[in-house]
Every structure is written in structure tokens, then in C-alpha cells.
Motif scaffolding. Structure first.
Motif, PDB file in Angstrom:
ATOM      1  N   ASN A   1     112.729 -60.867 -29.437  1.00 19.94           N
ATOM      2  CA  ASN A   1     113.704 -60.384 -28.160  1.00 19.94           C
ATOM      3  C   ASN A   1     113.047 -61.068 -27.578  1.00 19.94           C
ATOM      4  OD1 ASN A   1     112.138 -58.487 -28.414  1.00 19.94           O
ATOM      5  ND2 ASN A   1     113.587 -57.228 -27.073  1.00 19.94           N
ATOM      6  N   THR A   2     112.382 -62.093 -27.243  1.00 16.50           N
ATOM      7  CA  THR A   2     111.517 -63.027 -26.071  1.00 16.50           C
ATOM      8  C   THR A   2     112.987 -63.906 -25.867  1.00 16.50           C
ATOM      9  OG1 THR A   2     110.505 -64.699 -28.332  1.00 16.50           O
ATOM     10  CG2 THR A   2     109.247 -63.066 -27.317  1.00 16.50           C
ATOM     11  N   ILE A   3     113.504 -64.268 -26.266  1.00 17.29           N
ATOM     12  CA  ILE A   3     114.742 -64.969 -26.064  1.00 17.29           C
ATOM     13  C   ILE A   3     116.259 -63.864 -26.709  1.00 17.29           C
ATOM     14  CG2 ILE A   3     116.156 -66.669 -26.370  1.00 17.29           C
ATOM     15  CD1 ILE A   3     113.302 -67.786 -27.050  1.00 17.29           C
ATOM     16  N   PRO A   4     116.760 -63.863 -25.499  1.00 16.08           N
ATOM     17  CA  PRO A   4     118.251 -62.789 -25.850  1.00 16.08           C
ATOM     18  C   PRO A   4     119.425 -63.886 -27.067  1.00 16.08           C
ATOM     19  CG  PRO A   4     118.381 -64.407 -23.544  1.00 16.08           C
ATOM     20  CD  PRO A   4     117.256 -64.503 -24.551  1.00 16.08           C
ATOM     21  N   GLN A   5     119.458 -63.279 -28.003  1.00 13.91           N
ATOM     22  CA  GLN A   5     120.393 -63.428 -29.547  1.00 13.91           C
ATOM     23  C   GLN A   5     121.725 -62.450 -28.735  1.00 13.91           C
ATOM     24  OE1 GLN A   5     118.723 -65.943 -31.212  1.00 13.91           O
ATOM     25  NE2 GLN A   5     116.909 -65.147 -29.943  1.00 13.91           N
ATOM     26  N   PRO A   6     122.587 -64.076 -29.360  1.00 14.80           N
ATOM     27  CA  PRO A   6     124.272 -63.969 -29.409  1.00 14.80           C
ATOM     28  C   PRO A   6     124.268 -63.155 -30.252  1.00 14.80           C
ATOM     29  CG  PRO A   6     123.248 -65.515 -30.474  1.00 14.80           C
ATOM     30  CD  PRO A   6     122.317 -65.226 -29.613  1.00 14.80           C
ATOM     31  N   PRO A   7     125.729 -62.584 -30.132  1.00 16.10           N
ATOM     32  CA  PRO A   7     126.482 -61.242 -31.623  1.00 16.10           C
ATOM     33  C   PRO A   7     127.092 -62.519 -32.568  1.00 16.10           C
ATOM     34  CG  PRO A   7     127.621 -61.394 -28.525  1.00 16.10           C
ATOM     35  CD  PRO A   7     126.733 -62.867 -28.891  1.00 16.10           C
ATOM     36  N   THR A   8     126.971 -63.479 -32.498  1.00 15.78           N
ATOM     37  CA  THR A   8     126.656 -64.219 -33.668  1.00 15.78           C
ATOM     38  C   THR A   8     125.803 -64.162 -34.457  1.00 15.78           C
ATOM     39  OG1 THR A   8     126.021 -65.784 -32.619  1.00 15.78           O
ATOM     40  CG2 THR A   8     128.557 -65.446 -33.246  1.00 15.78           C
ATOM     41  N   ALA A   9     124.271 -64.089 -33.903  1.00 16.87           N
ATOM     42  CA  ALA A   9     123.112 -64.062 -34.577  1.00 16.87           C
ATOM     43  C   ALA A   9     123.111 -62.756 -35.658  1.00 16.87           C
ATOM     44  CB  ALA A   9     122.287 -63.288 -33.763  1.00 16.87           C
TER      45      ALA A   9
END
Length: 312
Positions: free
Chosen positions: A272-280
Motif C-alpha cells: 500500500n505504498t500507493i493507494p489502490q482503488p476498489p476495483t483492484a
């Protein structure tokens, strides 16, 4: 100077910053980070930071330029508010792929960004899995470089995959893949590729045996997903029974998540260094938190303790 530890965040990944603060058992510092009506970045620090040890958590992910400006302006605000020390915590370092000139009349943007961070007033940098380790040398201030591979390897090891083989998707990542292989006790395969143009890759050849094995592609980042998907297709064509993927930074530019969802990858593991969208999640992307590791590193820096144990 009381040397209090304070954690602040911009808008790039507030969820990670909040989790780091919870691990440290402190509250996030209060600050307004937004924009003026004309689009310029607006920063106002609400807490007294005089004499404090300040850590600003801000990965420079999409939109990269905006998040970079937030980081620079926040650092400047803390410096002008008489913070004793300001550490830029950059879980994902944008512009890292632009660390050298590949042809004439090109910039070295990763070096420029390093200069900007130092000029803004940062005393040190804490980051994770730089695309090119040489970027550490671009800074004239201390850089602590964390690694996510132990966390990713622990997750893969818990899956107890049959007959695993770790695959480097290019020759430049062989060292990374070999260290990962040693952690999970697996074989090694290497895919040779070429890049005819940016963000595109073509597989040339592969070294190593993957037939009948569970392949785990290990990389530092996934951007468009083109390299990953083509590597997976190559592995399956060579007889691999299943293909997984691990990467520290899940950039997932443009329609990368859709392409991965439509691919034959069993699971793609990122941090989670980069936030992930719900579609991930629908694309079979699993996210592992690096917050405990960053919290431990921040506390060690604050107490002037060694970070070497975190790199093992």
C-alpha cells in the motif's frame, strides 16, 4: 527543543499515514493541505512544530506533480515554522524511471526531484524500493531505503505453493528476484526483454526451467501491466502450471487493472505504498501493508537507532 515526534500527511496516501500513526500510538499532526481557487497548492500547519522531529508522509504517486508540490510546500512550511528536523517519508518515489539519459537532450528528472526536496528543506529521506538504487546518490542528505521483499516473501511462503520458481521479468531485476528466491526457497528463471519505446516491452528469450512449476514474477513496480502480462503468457507457454506476481508499487496506470483482471494471473500482490482503488480486488490484486515497517523505521530514526536490522 523538546524533540517531539510528529507525523503529518499530504493527500497522496492519508490512509497509510493514519495506519503508521496508529502503529506509533500517536495522532496525525493537524494541517490543512488543499488548493486555492486558482489551483495553487495551499498548506497551513495547525500544530506547533518548533523544535520537533517532523515526518511528512507523501508518496509522489498520481497525480505525481501535484503530490510532489504538496510535499515540497509542506517541507518548506515546517522549515519556516522552526522544526528541528524534517524527514520526507516517500514510500513511492515518482520520476524514478527517469534516472538516466537514454538518448540525447533528455533530462535526468529523478535527480531534479532530489534537488527540489533538498532545497525545500528536508534533512533526510525515508523511502522504499527505489526503481534505481543509484537514486540514493542523487541526494546530498541521508537516505534510508527500506525493502518490501521480506513482507511479500512471507505472504508467498504462507501460500505454500507447489514447486515454486521465482521469475525476474528483466535482466535488471535479477538481484531482486534472487534475494526473493532465497527467502522462499525456490528456483530462479530470467526473462530477457527489450523496450522499443517507453511503457512497452517485448520478450526476447528466457533462461531457467518453469515447466510444471508455480511461477512468481517479482518486480519493483507494475505500471501499465504490459510487461507483467507478456511475461505471464511466456511462462504459461513454457509449461508453468500457474503464475503469480509480486511488486512493491502498484501504479496500475490507465487500464492496467482491467488488463490484469482479464489475464491468466492467479493473484497479483502489491503493497500500500500507493493507494489502490476498489476495483483492484476485482482484478485479483492483494494489498499488503507496509505501515508497521515504516512505523518501526520512523521510531528508529527518531531515537537515532540503527535501521540495519530492518534491511535483513
Amino acid at each position: 527543543m523538546d524533540g517531539r515526534l510528529l507525523i503529518f500527511t499530504g493527500n497522496a496516501n492519508p490512509a497509510l499515514a493514519q495506519e503508521i500513526a496508529r502503529n506509533l500510538r500517536i495522532n496525525l499532526g493537524r494541517a490543512l493541505v488543499g488548493t486555492f481557487k486558482n489551483g495553487e497548492t495551499r498548506v497551513k500547519i495547525h500544530d506547533n512544530v518548533r523544535g520537533c522531529d517532523v515526518f511528512v508522509i507523501q508518496p509522489t504517486c498520481t497525480p505525481v506533480d501535484h503530490h510532489l508540490m504538496e510535499l515540497l510546500i509542506m517541507i518548506d512550511a515546517f522549515r519556516r515554522a522552526s522544526a528541528a528536523r524534517v524527514t520526507a517519508v516517500i514510500p513511492y518515489y515518482g520520476y524514478a524511471k527517469q534516472e538516466k539519459k537514454t538518448s540525447g537532450r533528455e533530462p535526468i528528472s529523478a535527480k531534479l526531484v532530489a534537488n527540489l526536496i533538498r532545497t525545500a528543506g528536508a534533512d533526510r529521506v525515508l523511502t522504499m524500493d527505489l526503481h534505481a538504487p543509484a537514486i540514493e546518490g542523487f541526494f546530498d542528505i541521508p537516505v534510508d531505503h527500506l525493502q518490501a521483499s521480506p513482507l511479500l516473501a512471507d505472504y508467498i511462503r504462507e501460500l505454500n505453493l507447489p514447486n515454486p520458481v521465482v521469475v525476474s521479468p528483466d535482466t535488471g531485476g535479477v538481484g531482486r528476484a534472487n534475494r526473493f528466491r532465497e527467502r522462499i526457497g525456490a528456483g530462479l528463471a530470467i526473462i530477457a526483454k527489450q523496450r522499443p519505446e517507453p511503457d512497452t516491452a517485448e520478450v526476447i528469450e528466457m533462461v531457467g526451467e518453469v515447466e510444471g512449476k508455480t511461477a512468481i514474477i517479482v518486480d519493483d513496480m507494475i505500471s501499465t501491466g504490459g510487461t507483467l502480462i507478456e511475461a505471464a503468457q511466456t511462462l504459461l507457454a513454457r509449461g508453468a502450471r500457474a503464475v503469480y506476481a509480486c511488486a512493491t508499487h502498484g501504479i496500475f496506470a490507465e487500464n492496467a487493472l482491467q488488463l490484469i483482471a482479464e489475464s491468466d494471473l492467479v493473484e497479483t500482490v502489491v503493497t500500500n505504498t500507493i493507494p489502490q482503488p476498489p476495483t483492484a480486488a476485482a482484478a485479483r490484486v492483494r494489498t499488503i501493508s507496509v505501515a508497521p515497517l515504516f512505523a518501526e523505521a520512523i521510531m528508529r530514526i527518531h531515537k537515532d537507532l540503527s535501521l540495519s536490522a530492518l534491511f535483513s
